[in-house]
Design a protein around this motif. Structure first.
Motif: not given
Ligand code: FES
Length: 122
Positions: A41-43, A47, A79, A81
């Motif tokens: 994951f990142s954001c 996004a 996605l 997240c």
């Molecule tokens: S962690 Fe960035 S889109 Fe899901």
């Protein structure tokens, strides 16, 4: 009362398969983490596409997945997240940057990108 579904996640980078239960009213990534399963994951807000998976079986509801084009959603990407389970699921993590490349690779680096305006010839 939330419904609970079984999700199987194939983490291709680590060569591990996880099977766990996720409620339909929580983001899948969050539910996995709460059960000790670490996924990319990142954001965390739909996004960046770092958390993208290929959905092999089942349905994910992802109205906030703004970073994923309709074309890629229709091709079976989701996605985690910002995704909610809507059935039992089987998903696999993407190859590194796969979704990013599919979405933007054709625009960056491959086409003719012009920087600035052409110079006057006279
Ligand atoms: S962690 Fe960035 S889109 Fe899901």
């Amino acid at each position: 009362m939330p419904r609970t579904y079984t999700i199987t996640v194939y983490d291709r980078a680590k060569g591990i398969k996880h099977t766990l239960e996720v409620p339909d009213d929580r983001y899948i990534l969050h539910s996995c983490e709460k059960q000790g399963v670490e996924l990319p994951f990142s954001c965390r807000n739909g996004a960046c596409t770092t958390c993208a998976v290929r959905v092999l079986k089942g349905e994910i509801y992802q109205p906030e997945a703004v970073g994923l084009s309709l074309e890629l959603r229709n091709r079976g990407y989701a996605l985690l997240c910002v995704g909610y389970a809507r059935s039992d699921l089987e998903v696999e993590t993407q190859d590194e940057d796969e979704v990013y490349q599919l979405q933007f690779g054709r625009y960056f680096g491959k086409g003719k990108v012009r920087m600035g305006l052409p110079l006057d010839e006279d």
